[in-house]
Design a protein around this motif. Structure first.
Motif, mmCIF file in Angstrom:
data_model
loop_
_atom_site.group_PDB
_atom_site.id
_atom_site.type_symbol
_atom_site.label_atom_id
_atom_site.label_comp_id
_atom_site.label_asym_id
_atom_site.label_seq_id
_atom_site.Cartn_x
_atom_site.Cartn_y
_atom_site.Cartn_z
ATOM 1 N N GLY A 77 -2.704 14.511 3.133
ATOM 2 C CA GLY A 77 -2.001 13.075 3.283
ATOM 3 C C GLY A 77 -0.767 13.657 4.280
ATOM 4 O O GLY A 77 -0.850 14.641 5.015
ATOM 5 N N THR A 110 2.354 11.944 0.591
ATOM 6 C CA THR A 110 1.381 10.903 0.254
ATOM 7 C C THR A 110 0.164 11.786 -0.724
ATOM 8 O O THR A 110 -0.728 11.022 -0.318
ATOM 9 N N GLN A 169 0.855 7.376 -3.834
ATOM 10 C CA GLN A 169 2.183 6.715 -3.103
ATOM 11 C C GLN A 169 2.895 7.922 -2.810
ATOM 12 O O GLN A 169 2.613 9.159 -3.177
ATOM 13 N N LYS A 170 3.653 7.458 -1.514
ATOM 14 C CA LYS A 170 4.731 8.445 -1.307
ATOM 15 C C LYS A 170 5.768 8.900 -2.301
ATOM 16 O O LYS A 170 6.603 8.039 -2.555
ATOM 17 N N PRO A 229 7.121 3.495 -2.487
ATOM 18 C CA PRO A 229 7.500 4.763 -1.853
ATOM 19 C C PRO A 229 8.952 5.502 -1.997
ATOM 20 O O PRO A 229 9.736 4.547 -2.252
ATOM 21 N N MET A 255 -2.110 3.736 4.837
ATOM 22 C CA MET A 255 -1.618 4.712 3.985
ATOM 23 C C MET A 255 -0.776 3.906 2.825
ATOM 24 O O MET A 255 -0.333 2.947 2.972
ATOM 25 N N PRO A 256 -0.953 4.588 1.652
ATOM 26 C CA PRO A 256 -0.207 3.888 0.571
ATOM 27 C C PRO A 256 1.271 3.273 0.793
ATOM 28 O O PRO A 256 1.518 2.190 0.353
ATOM 29 N N HIS A 257 2.198 4.003 1.692
ATOM 30 C CA HIS A 257 3.416 3.535 1.852
ATOM 31 C C HIS A 257 3.478 2.520 2.771
ATOM 32 O O HIS A 257 4.262 1.566 2.795
#
Length: 642
Positions: free
Chosen positions: A148, A167, A171-172, A193, A536-538
């Motif tokens: 990540g 990440t 999550q960030k 994030p 990406m999660p954020h």
């Protein structure tokens, strides 16, 4: 697309695309916008675009802990390399030899002993960074290797830990790397994030930003023990507002917040839990650093310009730096030094017509000594075109501002250049691609549509829940405004942009197809649901903030996706996209290309659209040869189609 609002009011985080005004919110790095070199060029004579792009630029400068040196990326060799310069003598040394990233997107930081420099490394623009260190002798060592994206935020005062976001989980979140034990430890575990983090002056506490409120627009400042325990929300502003922090002095934390709509700067007393707000509140401002004597340094946005301002009194108006009307930014990462021991602020600055330079600004006298001069090669700097600040009335009578570059050609073909973000803004920066266009007789107008930064929280958040709506009306009205100039050839007006500007280009050509002669979409978005799925999660959190839940709002995601309306296309389009782009994946371009082909459009110079995938590149690049490649494609397309 940006994952967080840049503190410098820039565009989208896409490094050095032709439409990019963006920079990381804390690096202090500034970009430029360029004008026209000479009358012959304006008349259509050959113009050395490649020579212009090859003029050296510096990136991500950061002052050493002892205040005696500065490190920065520089590309005087034609490739980005790492340099260290003595602030007193000006002596400069290149310490890398092709073993740092070609793309200087992410910031640098010094070790506390001044013996090493930390930097980020990814794989050809995919932004899945690891953190490396380089000695002043050029020896390189990988430190943080995560799956990540990793972003270095600060170095602790004792020099043992690196504070970084990553990440690596779902999550960030915030991590620290122990340089002695060669291991990483996760410090936070939030569902949303974590943005930015700094160490306290004794290294025993940290401050960071995140959001635990139901309101997705909210950002709060937290203070915790250095190991992440005992986190405390400072409740700097009202729920729904965005608070941030940038420096720490004893029990005084330098913060900013936009509860009052326009961003304001304050000092939070950790002993009393009270905030003292600074300034008259007439302009958008964000915090930078404390000076050695305790004054407050901030940045002020005014009419597409950003200027440093010093406050020695909360009730005063602040003293703006005596610099040209353009974009300035004190340098640094985390809590690194900005002010030297002799009271000089290291800052970059430039204007729409002047390339960026790095100076040491004397707070007492206002004098500024050059550290890294702007280089012009064989170009005469006096001939570059300046920008005119203009406003126009949008479709619902809202006032929108922007910058106009008039080529002097009569009648003039023209382009609307749409910045990325959307939470960023067009600024008075030197842009080589704009200058080339102006030199060739094209006028350029760059609007700050609603959703842009610099004009308060309400204006910025107006795009939330309305992507592809009123802000695209602002862009369309910019085109109509241009066509209303009696010196513009209204049959030759085009639209182009990168990232969210690329999304806007797709939107304009599918929603207002009769308005434009053509358009160029660079690393843009076309299918918002697919974008969410591949993010990406954020970035997913950002999309939820802007567009809502993708399941509950599935119809909205579809309706505001340009690919849904591809059958409305009437005019040709150019499409450029980096194959390693993690923000707007290349699948976004491929989906639109396939949809065009499905309705019978042909690809190629003699066809209905042109399509280019850029290898070894992500969401733009600072690399000289990659920039030349992209600019050449754009120039060739515009010259043929407009």
């Amino acid at each position: 697309m940006t994952d967080e609002t840049p503190r410098d009011g820039s565009t989208d985080g896409s490094t050095e695309s032709p439409t990019d005004d963006s920079r990381d919110r804390r690096t202090g790095d500034a970009d430029r916008s360029q004008g026209a070199p000479n009358d012959d060029a304006r008349a259509g004579a050959p113009f050395p675009l490649e020579d212009l792009i090859r003029l050296p630029d510096y990136y991500n400068p950061v002052v050493s802990p002892d205040g005696e040196r500065i490190a920065f990326y520089y590309d005087e060799t034609g490739r980005v390399e790492l340099y260290v310069q003595d602030l007193r003598t000006g002596e400069r040394e290149r310490i890398s030899d092709g073993n740092v990233p070609r793309d200087a997107r992410y910031p640098l930081a010094w070790s506390r002993d001044g013996e090493r420099i930390f930097f980020h490394e990814d794989d050809d623009g995919d932004e899945q960074n690891d953190i490396h260190a380089m000695t002043l002798d050029g020896d390189r060592e990988p430190l943080v290797i995560h799956e990540g994206q990793c972003v270095l935020e600060d170095v602790d005062p004792d020099g043992r830990y690196l504070l970084f976001t990553s990440t690596a989980g779902e999550q960030k979140n915030l991590y620290r790397y122990d340089l002695e034990r060669d291991e990483s430890e996760q410090l936070t575990d939030y569902d949303r994030p974590v943005w930015d983090a700094i160490y306290g002056p004794d290294g025993e506490r940290i401050a960071y930003r995140t959001n635990e409120a139901d309101d997705l627009e909210n950002r709060d400042v937290y203070v915790a023990d250095a190991d992440g325990s005992n986190p405390r929300n400072l409740n700097v502003g009202e729920t729904g507002a965005e608070a941030g922090m940038s420096d720490w002095r004893g029990d005084r934390l330098l913060v900013d917040d936009n509860s009052a709509d326009l961003g304001r700067v304050g000092v939070y007393d950790l002993g009393t839990d009270e905030v003292t707000w600074y300034g008259p509140g007439d302009h958008e401002e964000y915090a930078v650093r404390f000076t050695p004597d305790g004054d407050v340094l901030a940045m002020r946005t005014r009419e597409c310009a950003i200027l440093p301002v010093r406050y020695d009194d909360p009730d005063g108006d602040g003293e703006e730096f005596d610099l040209p009307e353009g974009v300035a930014a004190p340098v640094g990462t985390g809590t690194s030094r900005v002010v030297t021991d002799d009271g000089r602020v290291v800052t970059s600055f430039g204007t729409a017509a002047d390339r960026q330079r790095l100076v040491a600004y004397d707070l007492a006298s206002g004098d500024h000594d050059p550290l890294v001069e702007a280089e012009y090669g064989d170009f005469d700097p006096a001939t570059f075109a300046d920008a005119e600040y203009v406003t126009y009335e949008s479709h619902d009578s809202m006032e929108i501002d922007g910058l106009l570059y008039d080529s002097g050609e009569r009648p003039s073909p023209a382009l609307v250049m749409v910045h990325g973000g959307p939470h960023a803004q067009t600024l008075r920066r030197f842009n080589p691609f704009v200058q080339y266009l102006v030199a060739q007789g094209y006028s350029v107008f760059a609007p700050n549509y609603r959703g842009s930064t610099g004009k308060g929280r309400e204006f910025k958040n107006a795009v939330h829940g309305d992507w592809g709506g009123d802000e695209q009306g602002d862009v369309a009205e910019a085109g109509r405004w241009l066509k209303g100039r009696d010196w513009v050839d209204d049959d030759r007006v085009a639209v182009f942009g990168g990232s969210y500007g690329g999304y806007s280009t797709y939107c304009q050509l599918t929603t207002y197809p009769e308005l434009w002669a053509t358009g160029v979409a660079i690393v843009g978005m076309t299918d918002l649901r697919r974008l969410y799925e591949e993010s990406m999660p954020h970035f997913k959190t950002t999309l939820e903030q802007h567009l809502g839940d993708p399941e509950a709002n599935a119809d909205f995601y579809r309706e505001r996706s340009p690919v849904t309306h591809v059958e409305n296309m009437e005019r040709p389009i150019g499409i450029l996209h980096g194959v390693n782009d993690p923000r707007c994946p290349v699948s976004q371009a491929r989906l639109f290309r396939d949809a065009l082909e499905d309705m019978g459009w042909t690809e190629g110079e003699d066809g209905d659209f042109e399509y280019h995938e850029l290898g070894e590149e992500g969401h733009g690049s600072t690399d000289t040869e990659r920039r030349i490649r992209q600019y050449r494609i754009l120039v060739d397309y515009i010259e043929r189609r407009l």
